[in-house]
Design a protein around this motif. Structure first.
Motif, mmCIF file in Angstrom:
data_model
loop_
_atom_site.group_PDB
_atom_site.id
_atom_site.type_symbol
_atom_site.label_atom_id
_atom_site.label_comp_id
_atom_site.label_asym_id
_atom_site.label_seq_id
_atom_site.Cartn_x
_atom_site.Cartn_y
_atom_site.Cartn_z
ATOM 1 N N LEU A 149 7.227 -28.857 -23.841
ATOM 2 C CA LEU A 149 7.927 -29.518 -22.741
ATOM 3 C C LEU A 149 7.563 -28.901 -21.399
ATOM 4 C CD1 LEU A 149 9.931 -31.618 -21.793
ATOM 5 C CD2 LEU A 149 11.780 -29.979 -22.213
ATOM 6 N N THR A 150 7.400 -27.594 -21.375
ATOM 7 C CA THR A 150 6.977 -26.920 -20.142
ATOM 8 C C THR A 150 5.644 -27.484 -19.659
ATOM 9 O OG1 THR A 150 8.126 -24.881 -20.774
ATOM 10 C CG2 THR A 150 6.378 -24.686 -19.120
ATOM 11 N N ALA A 151 4.732 -27.704 -20.585
ATOM 12 C CA ALA A 151 3.434 -28.286 -20.223
ATOM 13 C C ALA A 151 3.595 -29.691 -19.659
ATOM 14 C CB ALA A 151 2.518 -28.303 -21.441
ATOM 15 N N LEU A 152 4.485 -30.471 -20.253
ATOM 16 C CA LEU A 152 4.687 -31.838 -19.783
ATOM 17 C C LEU A 152 5.224 -31.879 -18.356
ATOM 18 C CD1 LEU A 152 4.747 -34.918 -20.547
ATOM 19 C CD2 LEU A 152 7.191 -34.547 -21.011
ATOM 20 N N ILE A 153 6.130 -30.960 -18.022
ATOM 21 C CA ILE A 153 6.821 -31.052 -16.730
ATOM 22 C C ILE A 153 6.267 -30.119 -15.665
ATOM 23 C CG2 ILE A 153 8.927 -31.707 -17.953
ATOM 24 C CD1 ILE A 153 10.077 -28.950 -17.295
ATOM 25 N N HIS A 154 5.269 -29.293 -16.002
ATOM 26 C CA HIS A 154 4.885 -28.223 -15.072
ATOM 27 C C HIS A 154 4.407 -28.731 -13.723
ATOM 28 C CE1 HIS A 154 0.761 -29.087 -16.469
ATOM 29 N NE2 HIS A 154 0.318 -28.374 -15.447
ATOM 30 N N ASP A 155 3.852 -29.930 -13.659
ATOM 31 C CA ASP A 155 3.338 -30.460 -12.396
ATOM 32 C C ASP A 155 4.203 -31.559 -11.790
ATOM 33 O OD1 ASP A 155 1.161 -28.835 -11.994
ATOM 34 O OD2 ASP A 155 -0.325 -30.237 -12.814
ATOM 35 N N LEU A 156 5.395 -31.798 -12.319
ATOM 36 C CA LEU A 156 6.209 -32.908 -11.824
ATOM 37 C C LEU A 156 6.600 -32.752 -10.361
ATOM 38 C CD1 LEU A 156 8.647 -33.882 -14.731
ATOM 39 C CD2 LEU A 156 6.399 -34.801 -14.155
ATOM 40 N N HIS A 227 4.624 -27.672 -5.281
ATOM 41 C CA HIS A 227 5.232 -28.327 -6.437
ATOM 42 C C HIS A 227 5.751 -27.341 -7.478
ATOM 43 C CE1 HIS A 227 1.187 -27.615 -8.107
ATOM 44 N NE2 HIS A 227 1.720 -27.779 -9.301
ATOM 45 N N ASP A 228 5.143 -26.166 -7.570
ATOM 46 C CA ASP A 228 5.576 -25.164 -8.540
ATOM 47 C C ASP A 228 7.014 -24.718 -8.250
ATOM 48 O OD1 ASP A 228 2.693 -25.027 -7.846
ATOM 49 O OD2 ASP A 228 2.583 -23.667 -9.554
ATOM 50 N N ASP A 229 7.238 -24.255 -7.030
ATOM 51 C CA ASP A 229 8.542 -23.738 -6.657
ATOM 52 C C ASP A 229 9.587 -24.849 -6.662
ATOM 53 O OD1 ASP A 229 10.048 -21.500 -6.105
ATOM 54 O OD2 ASP A 229 9.787 -21.628 -3.932
ATOM 55 N N SER A 254 0.364 -21.875 -10.662
ATOM 56 C CA SER A 254 -0.703 -21.991 -9.661
ATOM 57 C C SER A 254 -0.971 -20.674 -8.934
ATOM 58 C CB SER A 254 -0.339 -23.069 -8.627
ATOM 59 O OG SER A 254 -0.170 -24.328 -9.233
ATOM 60 N N PHE A 255 -0.321 -19.609 -9.354
ATOM 61 C CA PHE A 255 -0.465 -18.293 -8.719
ATOM 62 C C PHE A 255 -1.692 -17.606 -9.328
ATOM 63 C CE2 PHE A 255 2.303 -14.300 -7.571
ATOM 64 C CZ PHE A 255 1.294 -13.847 -6.741
#
Length: 318
Positions: A149-156, A227-229, A254-255
């Motif tokens: 799920l983290t992979a699915l939402i990481h760039d939302l 988008h990350d934060d 993205s860090f």
């Protein structure tokens, strides 16, 4: 499609169990065989894949391509405008979560209209990348559903470019992230443009630790806004039950100066160092799953909806 993922063996304490990571074979459902990835290992022991699934180099910001000049201009604007004051202002505004109310899956569909101008490798809608990454991890770590799920939402969080979310410029949404309020490490892509950032000349901000202290923990560090934060704030403030490692991955994926080059390690606390191991795992898939192989959205949708219902409320404030 077969991916060979080389991962150093290490132990992660998560939910009171030891998880050992070793080299695994990852099989996807598209009928392609991927070559073994080449890894670049820096002097500090950090490694990252050198080529993508089809042998093409990626994150090469000097390679001649149609996107090279646009990507460099993007980073110029990003490095000029990402100041301490700007980051504080954005976090204060967007932490209110008063823009939109919608579900995770509705956001996934909305993201289908977004193309990341900072990415020299990917020129297709973001939903493709999310599902490629999530499905790749799902095959290799079938029991870690929180990581799928983290992979699915990481760039939302990239929906920040959408009019409903303020239509922020891309330099305030995508691209590599970095701490503000301390010296800019030379490993940051297109580092030269920081000379045009006013914080570069502020004596309170231009030392190694700047306004921070050694071991203070990344929770206490201001990172360039994007988008990350934003997605980290959305997940946290909406009461997700995802584990801390998931929130760490979302906030810092993205860090690259940290997880690729090993910069800023002096700011991490012990919890950050444990979570960083998961970020190294995630990063291999975040990069390596980029390809033109399509994912059958309707086939995988029920599984991801079940995970969303497990870890999130039905509607979120954004």
């Amino acid at each position: 499609m077969t991916v060979i993922v080389e991962e150093p063996v290490f132990e992660v304490q998560e939910n009171s169990k030891n998880i050992s990571f070793d080299t695994n074979e990852l099989v996807l459902d598209a009928g392609f065989v991927m070559p073994e990835p080449k890894l670049l290992v820096s002097d500090n022991g950090f490694s990252t894949p050198e080529t993508n699934a089809f042998g093409k180099t990626f994150r090469d910001y000097d390679a001649e391509s149609e996107r090279k000049n646009a990507v460099e201009e993007f980073y110029k604007q990003n490095h000029i405008h990402q100041t301490v004051d700007f980051v504080k202002r954005m976090r204060e505004d967007y932490k209110k979560l008063d823009k939109v109310e919608m579900s995770i899956w509705e956001c996934c569909e909305l993201l289908n209209t977004v193309v990341d101008e900072s990415d020299p490798d990917l020129d297709e809608p973001q939903i493709e990348h999310l599902l490629q990454t999530a499905e790749a991890i799902r095959k290799d770590y079938p029991n870690e559903d929180w990581l799928h799920l983290t992979a699915l939402i990481h760039d939302l969080g990239k929906v920040l470019v959408h009019p409903s979310f303020g239509e922020l410029p891309q330099w305030a949404v995508v691209g590599d992230t970095f701490p503000v309020g301390c010296a800019y490490d030379e490993s940051i892509v297109h580092h030269k443009y920081f000379k045009e950032n006013p914080d570069h000349y502020n004596p309170a901000y231009n030392t190694k630790s700047g306004i921070y202290s050694q071991g203070c923990g990344l929770e206490n560090v201001l990172v360039s806004w994007g988008h990350d934060d934003y997605m980290y704030l959305v997940a946290k403030e909406n009461g997700t039950t995802l584990p801390p490692a998931a929130l760490f991955v979302i906030r810092f994926h993205s860090f690259y100066a940290l997880h690729k080059s090993g910069a800023y390690m002096h700011l991490l606390n012990d919890e950050d160092k444990e979570n960083l191991k998961w970020l190294h795992v995630f990063n291999k898939y975040d990069l390596y799953s980029k390809s033109k192989v399509r994912v059958d959205v309707e086939k995988v949708k029920p599984y991801y909806l079940s995970l969303i219902n497990k870890y999130f409320p039905s509607k979120l404030r954004w």
